[in-house]
Design an enzyme around this catalytic site. Sequence first.
Site, PDB file in Angstrom:
ATOM      1  N   HIS A  19       0.969  -1.037  -0.082  1.00 42.99           N
ATOM      2  CA  HIS A  19       0.033   0.093   0.052  1.00 42.99           C
ATOM      3  C   HIS A  19       1.009   1.144  -0.038  1.00 42.99           C
ATOM      4  O   HIS A  19       0.610   2.168  -0.685  1.00 42.99           O
ATOM      5  CB  HIS A  19      -1.029  -0.103   1.297  1.00 42.99           C
ATOM      6  CG  HIS A  19      -1.801   1.071   1.504  1.00 42.99           C
ATOM      7  ND1 HIS A  19      -3.151   1.164   1.037  1.00 42.99           N
ATOM      8  CD2 HIS A  19      -1.457   2.574   1.771  1.00 42.99           C
ATOM      9  CE1 HIS A  19      -3.621   2.417   1.276  1.00 42.99           C
ATOM     10  NE2 HIS A  19      -2.637   3.159   1.780  1.00 42.99           N
ATOM     11  N   GLU A  20       1.992   1.552   0.985  1.00 40.24           N
ATOM     12  CA  GLU A  20       2.728   2.571   0.954  1.00 40.24           C
ATOM     13  C   GLU A  20       3.530   2.747  -0.150  1.00 40.24           C
ATOM     14  O   GLU A  20       3.873   3.742  -0.754  1.00 40.24           O
ATOM     15  CB  GLU A  20       3.331   2.494   2.403  1.00 40.24           C
ATOM     16  CG  GLU A  20       2.896   2.635   3.647  1.00 40.24           C
ATOM     17  CD  GLU A  20       1.829   3.837   3.685  1.00 40.24           C
ATOM     18  OE1 GLU A  20       2.107   4.951   3.056  1.00 40.24           O
ATOM     19  OE2 GLU A  20       0.587   3.407   4.293  1.00 40.24           O
TER      20      GLU A  20
ATOM     21  N   HIS B 196       2.101   4.669  -2.617  1.00 39.41           N
ATOM     22  CA  HIS B 196       2.239   6.306  -2.659  1.00 39.41           C
ATOM     23  C   HIS B 196       3.582   6.621  -3.121  1.00 39.41           C
ATOM     24  O   HIS B 196       3.519   7.707  -3.782  1.00 39.41           O
ATOM     25  CB  HIS B 196       2.004   6.457  -1.167  1.00 39.41           C
ATOM     26  CG  HIS B 196       0.420   6.558  -0.529  1.00 39.41           C
ATOM     27  ND1 HIS B 196      -0.491   6.981  -1.037  1.00 39.41           N
ATOM     28  CD2 HIS B 196       0.195   5.867   0.731  1.00 39.41           C
ATOM     29  CE1 HIS B 196      -1.377   6.837  -0.184  1.00 39.41           C
ATOM     30  NE2 HIS B 196      -1.275   6.070   0.645  1.00 39.41           N
TER      31      HIS B 196
END
Length: 648
Positions: free
Chosen positions: A439-440, A443
């Site tokens: 998920h990160e 980003h």
Amino acid sequence: MEKEGKRKERKNLIALTGAAAILAVAVNFAVAALNTHFKNRKKKDHIVAKSKEVHDAIASVPLDKVTYANTILPLAELEAKQFPLIQSCVLPKLVSGSEDVRKASIEAERRIDAHVSTCSMREDVYRVIKAFTTRGDLNCSEVKRFAHCLVQDFERNGLNLTSTKREELQRLKTHINELSLRYIRNLNDDTSFLLFHDTELVGLPQEFLKSLDKSENGAFKIVLKSHHVSPILELCKVGSTRKDVSVAYGRRCEVNLSVLEKMVFEFLEKISASLTESASKELCILKELKRKEEGEFPFGIEDLPYYVKRFQEQQFDLDFGVIKQFFPVSLVLSGIFKICQDLFGLRFEEVVEADVWHQDVQLFSVFDLSSGELLGYFYLDIYTREGKYGHTCVVSLQNGSWINNIKQIPVALLISQLQKNIDGNSGLLRFSQVVNLFHEFGHVVHHICNRAPFARFSGLRLDPDFVEIPSLVLENWCYESKSLKLISGFHQDITKPIEDDICKSLKRWRCSYSALKLKQEILYCLFDQIIHSTENVDMTGLFKHLHSKVMLGLPMLEGTNPASCFPRTAIGYEATCYSRIWSEVFATDIFSTKFQDDIFDQNAGMHFRNKVLAPGGAKEPLEILSDFLGREPSIQAFVDSKAHSIEL
């Protein structure tokens, strides 16, 4: 000679990024800040002085002489150049092992924030920017959006109000900030606990019980914090214990009710109604499980975590301790890199001998795979050490921009606290950590691929409704067999990836009882919306009403005050708690429409990069999504995924 050649090559790469990026890429700013906090003070003074100089110059422009060159451009350039300098002052508080340096970093941030606040109240600058926006020749959509965002920021601080109302607004904002801090402090300082004997904690692992403190009479002390409460609600077989803990946890910090009282419906209600059928089926199954285990006792909200856990244990043959052994951190990282490179047409290359603030930190260049163009840099500071920020997150060190033909490339930092190695072998990740890391990293990719012309719309400075969507889309690769095999391998023999049956079970496990869980989130989101749009709200009465309506007739647990321990209603998410659900709904639409049939479809990946990642905040979220999907986004795929969770 080889080392010297590498140094020259690195300098040539850095030269492409502009003066501001030299600070970010070479990390001289971070190293300097970590070596001595006095440089933080000098840098802070330079930031403030330069900012004041630019704002004074704009304020002096006659209202009938405003142009892009003398109003918008200076602010855009200032923001692009100063953001990495500001981050260089802030970064040490996250990564330094020295308490003195962290304190100096926090103080520098506080002083910079105070200056930014002062600038946001400059009526003379507001009048000039406002005059620019009234011109009829704003042909560039990005410039128009940038100017209107500036005006909006000023007006949120009351500069379009009379002086009397503006003073009243500032008093209210100051008071709300004080109350918000008090609210969080009350939660953090809460030391309340319950005492239970071992017969009341049946079902809890011995390892958990051994970690608990005991009272003088030998009872176990359960602190009302999530690391104690969650295991009890999920694992304890004694219903009365679960209820006692739920009541105590839900009524802690009752003083916050008075604090909170001083302080999207259509979308939420539509989603809630769409989930009712699936959630009702889930609830019926859980009630039957309780009847078989405990007899004819009413099913309460405090029973949800325990019986969801029991259902998952019965339905899915998943041992997360065993699964963890298939995720060595180094292998997971290399798999994530490969997936993102192949899918989005990128190439990652480690910068050797980079100047970094700790020996475990790595720096990577990111290139466009087809053209070889340098797109940006990212740092990985993911291994545990004392004093470092304790959560996994991505920090923008420098936002990309393209202003006056001067290009500034983006630089990001991914921070985590992962175990580097155990007995000489790569550390192992829990499956939840794998998902979080993916998920990160989403980003990071979003940050690097953002091509917005202004720094204000670059990096992760995006609409809160939109910023999580790309990362939530990428989480899907953690539940597909083909991609799971790329990021997994048994730690003693990494040529043996995770088995197909486990992959299938993980995908089913992800969806299990998701409708009921989401109903609970919607409950809090509706509560958040109402208290921020209605005066004189009866907090407890409102929550009781919403609870019964949304949670299929399940009453709120008597004696609890959920509003007193729900910080998102007070801090940072005022009336925007729905944004996480909004993002999840449309991330599901994107994945099911474009990637579900082929998760390695490079055409779809490049389309996603160009249409979703590249615009940044320069376009409205719905415009971006519609442009990518070729239609307006829909909730149907999301609703279907919850309905299928019962059938799986």
